[in-house]
Scaffold this motif. Structure first.
Motif, mmCIF file in Angstrom:
data_model
loop_
_atom_site.group_PDB
_atom_site.id
_atom_site.type_symbol
_atom_site.label_atom_id
_atom_site.label_comp_id
_atom_site.label_asym_id
_atom_site.label_seq_id
_atom_site.Cartn_x
_atom_site.Cartn_y
_atom_site.Cartn_z
ATOM 1 N N ARG A 131 0.833 -1.219 0.000
ATOM 2 C CA ARG A 131 0.000 0.000 0.000
ATOM 3 C C ARG A 131 0.857 1.255 0.000
ATOM 4 O O ARG A 131 0.571 2.221 -0.706
ATOM 5 N N LEU A 132 1.930 1.248 0.779
ATOM 6 C CA LEU A 132 2.812 2.413 0.841
ATOM 7 C C LEU A 132 3.533 2.631 -0.489
ATOM 8 O O LEU A 132 3.687 3.771 -0.938
ATOM 9 N N GLU A 133 3.943 1.568 -1.138
ATOM 10 C CA GLU A 133 4.602 1.712 -2.439
ATOM 11 C C GLU A 133 3.631 2.242 -3.490
ATOM 12 O O GLU A 133 4.007 3.044 -4.343
ATOM 13 N N GLU A 134 2.373 1.799 -3.410
ATOM 14 C CA GLU A 134 1.333 2.350 -4.299
ATOM 15 C C GLU A 134 1.138 3.837 -4.036
ATOM 16 O O GLU A 134 1.015 4.634 -4.970
ATOM 17 N N MET A 135 1.083 4.194 -2.761
ATOM 18 C CA MET A 135 0.911 5.600 -2.397
ATOM 19 C C MET A 135 2.082 6.434 -2.919
ATOM 20 O O MET A 135 1.891 7.529 -3.457
ATOM 21 N N ARG A 136 3.297 5.914 -2.780
ATOM 22 C CA ARG A 136 4.471 6.634 -3.272
ATOM 23 C C ARG A 136 4.389 6.839 -4.778
ATOM 24 O O ARG A 136 4.639 7.938 -5.278
ATOM 25 N N ALA A 137 4.007 5.809 -5.506
ATOM 26 C CA ALA A 137 3.887 5.923 -6.960
ATOM 27 C C ALA A 137 2.816 6.953 -7.340
ATOM 28 O O ALA A 137 3.026 7.773 -8.247
ATOM 29 N N ASP A 138 1.680 6.919 -6.642
ATOM 30 C CA ASP A 138 0.615 7.902 -6.904
ATOM 31 C C ASP A 138 1.100 9.321 -6.624
ATOM 32 O O ASP A 138 0.830 10.243 -7.400
ATOM 33 N N LEU A 139 1.809 9.495 -5.521
ATOM 34 C CA LEU A 139 2.315 10.829 -5.174
ATOM 35 C C LEU A 139 3.372 11.299 -6.169
ATOM 36 O O LEU A 139 3.410 12.477 -6.526
ATOM 37 N N ASP A 140 4.202 10.378 -6.639
ATOM 38 C CA ASP A 140 5.193 10.739 -7.666
ATOM 39 C C ASP A 140 4.498 11.235 -8.929
ATOM 40 O O ASP A 140 4.905 12.237 -9.512
ATOM 41 N N ARG A 141 3.439 10.534 -9.330
ATOM 42 C CA ARG A 141 2.684 10.965 -10.520
ATOM 43 C C ARG A 141 2.022 12.318 -10.281
ATOM 44 O O ARG A 141 2.041 13.190 -11.140
ATOM 45 N N THR A 142 1.445 12.496 -9.107
ATOM 46 C CA THR A 142 0.792 13.760 -8.768
ATOM 47 C C THR A 142 1.776 14.920 -8.828
ATOM 48 O O THR A 142 1.493 15.961 -9.424
ATOM 49 N N VAL A 143 2.931 14.734 -8.216
ATOM 50 C CA VAL A 143 3.944 15.800 -8.230
ATOM 51 C C VAL A 143 4.377 16.099 -9.655
ATOM 52 O O VAL A 143 4.506 17.264 -10.042
ATOM 53 N N SER A 144 4.564 15.060 -10.446
ATOM 54 C CA SER A 144 4.981 15.248 -11.837
ATOM 55 C C SER A 144 3.946 16.063 -12.617
ATOM 56 O O SER A 144 4.292 17.014 -13.326
ATOM 57 N N VAL A 145 2.682 15.722 -12.451
ATOM 58 C CA VAL A 145 1.609 16.452 -13.140
ATOM 59 C C VAL A 145 1.545 17.895 -12.646
ATOM 60 O O VAL A 145 1.476 18.833 -13.440
ATOM 61 N N LEU A 146 1.582 18.065 -11.338
ATOM 62 C CA LEU A 146 1.492 19.416 -10.781
ATOM 63 C C LEU A 146 2.683 20.276 -11.182
ATOM 64 O O LEU A 146 2.535 21.468 -11.436
ATOM 65 N N MET A 147 3.850 19.683 -11.253
ATOM 66 C CA MET A 147 5.025 20.441 -11.682
ATOM 67 C C MET A 147 4.885 20.858 -13.142
ATOM 68 O O MET A 147 5.294 21.955 -13.510
ATOM 69 N N GLY A 148 4.274 20.017 -13.965
ATOM 70 C CA GLY A 148 4.009 20.381 -15.354
ATOM 71 C C GLY A 148 3.024 21.531 -15.432
ATOM 72 O O GLY A 148 3.196 22.464 -16.218
ATOM 73 N N GLU A 149 1.985 21.489 -14.598
ATOM 74 C CA GLU A 149 1.005 22.576 -14.555
ATOM 75 C C GLU A 149 1.644 23.850 -14.024
ATOM 76 O O GLU A 149 1.356 24.938 -14.494
ATOM 77 N N HIS A 150 2.550 23.699 -13.065
ATOM 78 C CA HIS A 150 3.244 24.857 -12.503
ATOM 79 C C HIS A 150 4.012 25.580 -13.616
ATOM 80 O O HIS A 150 3.964 26.794 -13.717
ATOM 81 N N HIS A 151 4.657 24.811 -14.467
ATOM 82 C CA HIS A 151 5.404 25.399 -15.579
ATOM 83 C C HIS A 151 4.464 26.124 -16.531
ATOM 84 O O HIS A 151 4.749 27.233 -16.965
ATOM 85 N N LEU A 152 3.320 25.520 -16.827
ATOM 86 C CA LEU A 152 2.363 26.148 -17.739
ATOM 87 C C LEU A 152 1.790 27.423 -17.158
ATOM 88 O O LEU A 152 1.650 28.427 -17.841
ATOM 89 N N VAL A 153 1.464 27.404 -15.861
ATOM 90 C CA VAL A 153 0.886 28.589 -15.217
ATOM 91 C C VAL A 153 1.919 29.696 -15.149
ATOM 92 O O VAL A 153 1.641 30.842 -15.451
ATOM 93 N N ARG A 154 3.136 29.377 -14.763
ATOM 94 C CA ARG A 154 4.193 30.383 -14.667
ATOM 95 C C ARG A 154 4.548 30.939 -16.043
ATOM 96 O O ARG A 154 5.035 32.045 -16.149
ATOM 97 N N GLY A 155 4.285 30.153 -17.087
ATOM 98 C CA GLY A 155 4.589 30.607 -18.435
ATOM 99 C C GLY A 155 3.749 31.805 -18.827
ATOM 100 O O GLY A 155 4.120 32.604 -19.669
#
Length: 113
Positions: free
Chosen positions: A9-33
């Motif tokens: 369960r913890l490894e699943e949570m880590r993978a989900d959080l990694d994906r979330t951060v990746s998506v949010l960081m992409g959105e952060h770049h678009l918004v800051r653009g």
């Protein structure tokens, strides 16, 4: 909670959080653009602030998950990091990354406010 289930369960949570951060960081770049309209600057800043807060929350949760995985590895998972009492099974099932028993978490929460 069985350790193998907790780890899974913890490894699943880590993978989900990694994906979330990746998506949010992409959105952060678009918004800051920014956009072509200078009138959008205020809403872009607000959106960027919200996005940055979401990234920080996800990173904090990821750190908690990594700490729980480390506790599994060192054999201390399921024991309160403050008082060493067993963390109740239902609490671990609800929050596999939890580090504290209910009384110690309540004390910690009171100190933060």
């Amino acid at each position: 909670m069985e350790i193998s289930i907790a780890r899974s369960r913890l490894e699943e949570m880590r993978a989900d959080l990694d994906r979330t951060v990746s998506v949010l960081m992409g959105e952060h770049h678009l918004v800051r653009g920014g956009g072509a309209d200078p009138g959008d600057a205020g809403s872009n800043l607000t959106e960027a602030d919200r996005n940055a807060a979401s990234v920080q929350t996800a990173l904090t949760q990821r750190a908690e998950v990594l700490a729980a995985l480390a506790r599994i590895d060192d054999g201390s998972y399921g024991r309160c990091v403050d008082c060493s009492s067993p963390v109740p099974e239902p609490r671990l099932e609800a929050r596999p990354a939890t580090a504290r028993c209910v009384p110690c978490q309540a004390k910690r929460d009171r100190r933060r406010y």
